[in-house]
Design a protein around this motif. Sequence first.
Motif, short mmCIF file in Angstrom:
data_model
loop_
_atom_site.label_atom_id
_atom_site.label_comp_id
_atom_site.label_asym_id
_atom_site.label_seq_id
_atom_site.Cartn_x
_atom_site.Cartn_y
_atom_site.Cartn_z
N GLN A 179 0.81 -1.21 0.00
CA GLN A 179 0.00 0.00 0.00
C GLN A 179 0.85 1.27 0.00
O GLN A 179 0.36 2.34 -0.38
N GLU A 180 2.11 1.17 0.37
CA GLU A 180 2.98 2.34 0.35
C GLU A 180 3.29 2.79 -1.08
O GLU A 180 3.60 3.96 -1.31
N SER A 214 -6.79 -0.51 6.08
CA SER A 214 -6.58 0.17 4.80
C SER A 214 -7.19 1.57 4.77
O SER A 214 -8.23 1.80 5.37
N PRO A 215 -6.54 2.49 4.04
CA PRO A 215 -7.07 3.85 3.91
C PRO A 215 -8.33 3.86 3.03
O PRO A 215 -8.63 2.88 2.34
N GLU A 216 -9.04 4.98 3.03
CA GLU A 216 -10.27 5.11 2.26
C GLU A 216 -10.00 5.15 0.76
O GLU A 216 -10.80 4.68 -0.04
N ASP A 241 -18.82 -1.60 0.89
CA ASP A 241 -17.53 -0.93 0.98
C ASP A 241 -16.94 -0.70 -0.41
O ASP A 241 -16.66 -1.65 -1.14
N HIS A 242 -16.76 0.59 -0.76
CA HIS A 242 -16.27 0.94 -2.10
C HIS A 242 -14.85 0.45 -2.35
O HIS A 242 -14.38 0.45 -3.49
#
Length: 422
Positions: A179-180, A214-216, A241-242
């Motif tokens: 995710q970074e 996790s971020p949005e 959840d989008h």
Amino acid sequence: MNFNVINLGCKVNAYEAESTARSLEQHGYTRVDNDGADITIIYTCAVTNMAAQKSRKMIHRAKRNNPESTIVVAGCYSQIDPDALKEADILIGTKHKSKLLDYLLEYEKNHERIVDIEKVDVLPFENMFVDQFDNQTRAYLKIQDGCNQFCTYCVIPFARGRERSMAVNDVLDSVKMLQEKHSEIVLSGIHTGRYGRDIGMTLSSLLDELLAISPEDFRFRISSIEMTEIDDHLIDLMKKDHRIARHFHIPLQSGCDTVLKRMNRPYTTKEFLERIEYIRKEIPGISISTDLIVGFPGETDEEFKKTCDFLKECQFSFLHIFPYSLRSGTKAASMENQVDPKIKKKRAAICAEINEELYDKYKESYLDKEVTVLFEKDEDGYTFGHSSEYLPVLVKGEYPRSTFVKVKISELKDHQLYGVKL
């Protein structure tokens, strides 16, 4: 020394190939993208005869174009038919791909051919970590390996062994790392939907944990998943959840029950249709795509017609079409009434026409609607990306990669969707 990595297989192969590349880079090797590398690493595929042939050709080409290069061969074809890959200096099967660097160092020292092919019935999950995929917005993460299904046409259980899953904490650590550098992760496996069955988990319960960290502005995408593995909790998560992409790729393989039975597929067409109708009711507009095999042994004109009719009834967003490929060692290889290659080719062409019709119809259903596009690259004054539904969209202008943007679909031209940034 420098090296080149070539992947000829699926997302799982892509993940393993990238893990190998990152490991070599961390140990001082330089990655290049040409035939002149000191080391050529080829991740082979065995899912069809064409894939196996392509693997052999790539190895031969690498040896011919650069005789001094050390040829390292891994992947499913290595496990299935090592005797066909004698040009490889280092040949690694399913079990010890993480030992590739050790084998390279050994070969550099004594230049003696190395072959590591072991039986792959029951294996532990082999962690091969990746911190990023260079020049990619989307990352792959292999969370599962192996298959217990033994469809009669498929050689992969013999190449990959039985089902096994990555430990939950290892998945979480890998996701945090990826995710970074990435905005989307594709959760991948040989049988992704059966993740966790060996460790007391499910794919949907894993997603609960992934969403919590996790971020949005992030997206998870699920690679191919069987109809029998889409539980109600997974549907509910996707609905609410989008961050879970609105796309299921659900292999059908045939739209005729008698063929499905010969294939040893675990559902009927009635069960399949009922499930995707339920999914669409819960998640309107979702993309549901599929895999299809034409010309399976004994497939009659009537059985093929039933498949064509069923494809239209299911209204898939798009199809991946494969002429049946005889794989030695599978049950289907010894079945009677093997279909003539010309008939298989003709049937594949008919299904390709159906695919074009279905895909355009699905894309048309999004005209004048809003979608969220993850931008991936610039091309000819446009920025290209995919929506949550895996719709390919072009937006005029240049925008930053790896960003999520609201887009209104404005046009479908020559099978391509165009949109306007909102």
